[in-house]
Design a protein around this motif. Structure first.
Motif, PDB file in Angstrom:
ATOM      1  N   HIS A 134       0.795  -1.216   0.000  1.00  0.00           N
ATOM      2  CA  HIS A 134       0.000   0.000   0.000  1.00  0.00           C
ATOM      3  C   HIS A 134       0.833   1.275   0.000  1.00  0.00           C
ATOM      4  CE1 HIS A 134      -3.434  -2.526   0.623  1.00  0.00           C
ATOM      5  NE2 HIS A 134      -2.979  -2.967   1.782  1.00  0.00           N
ATOM      6  N   GLU A 135       2.052   1.192   0.446  1.00  0.00           N
ATOM      7  CA  GLU A 135       2.880   2.393   0.545  1.00  0.00           C
ATOM      8  C   GLU A 135       4.355   2.037   0.391  1.00  0.00           C
ATOM      9  OE1 GLU A 135       3.419   3.750   4.849  1.00  0.00           O
ATOM     10  OE2 GLU A 135       1.609   2.509   4.997  1.00  0.00           O
ATOM     11  N   ASN A 136       5.109   3.008  -0.035  1.00  0.00           N
ATOM     12  CA  ASN A 136       6.558   2.846  -0.115  1.00  0.00           C
ATOM     13  C   ASN A 136       7.177   3.483   1.114  1.00  0.00           C
ATOM     14  OD1 ASN A 136       6.583   1.582  -2.631  1.00  0.00           O
ATOM     15  ND2 ASN A 136       6.417   3.556  -3.682  1.00  0.00           N
ATOM     16  N   CYS A 137       8.240   2.901   1.554  1.00  0.00           N
ATOM     17  CA  CYS A 137       8.930   3.522   2.684  1.00  0.00           C
ATOM     18  C   CYS A 137      10.359   3.850   2.252  1.00  0.00           C
ATOM     19  CB  CYS A 137       8.914   2.617   3.914  1.00  0.00           C
ATOM     20  SG  CYS A 137       9.857   1.106   3.737  1.00  0.00           S
TER      21      CYS A 137
END
Length: 156
Positions: A134-137
């Motif tokens: 869901h998201e990049n870090c």
């Protein structure tokens, strides 16, 4: 679901069909990691009297069970159909048989080893715990790498 076995005649099968919900299995589900969805599971089968204290139990469990994805921990519904058959020995004079422990055993022995929400699931970031689906870090590039494993990084 409780079946009255005192009225069963030898070699005659008694058919049954019922739904079980998560709350119906409370007390049995300590080690089971799945959760039955809100529609419950359909249990359909028969019980046959073999002798005064021996019964043949056969049933099919069908429904959707929710497991956590092994990589990202997202709830993952899994349509399940399991067959179960067992010969049950009871105490003399037993009049009723509770089928819930047998349904639980069927679910437990058929529990999948690993459930994935998607074959391409990226999992969780080992550093910050972000769900990489869901998201990049940004911490993926700055992870401290064990110097002994540095050579493996070049392979990627």
């Amino acid at each position: 679901m409780i079946i009255n076995v005192s009225k069963l005649v030898s070699a005659k099968a008694l058919s049954y069909e019922f739904r079980l919900y998560q709350d119906d299995l409370s007390g049995f589900v300590d080690e089971y990691s799945g959760t039955i969805d809100e529609n419950g599971i359909l249990v359909k089968g028969s019980i046959t009297k073999l002798s005064a204290e021996e019964f043949l139990l056969k049933f099919t469990v069908q429904g959707t069970i929710i497991y956590l994805c092994a990589r990202c921990l997202e709830p993952t519904p899994l349509k399940s159909v399991y067959e179960y058959e067992e010969t049950i020995k009871t105490e003399p004079g037993t009049e009723e048989l509770d089928l819930r422990p047998y349904v639980y055993e069927c679910l437990f022995i058929n529990e999948p080893f690993k459930v994935l929400c998607d074959e391409a699931c990226k999992g969780l970031c080992p550093s910050c715990g972000a769900n990489l689906n869901h998201e990049n870090c940004s911490c993926g590039d700055t992870l401290d790498i064990d110097p002994r494993m540095e050579a493996l990084k070049k392979l990627l």
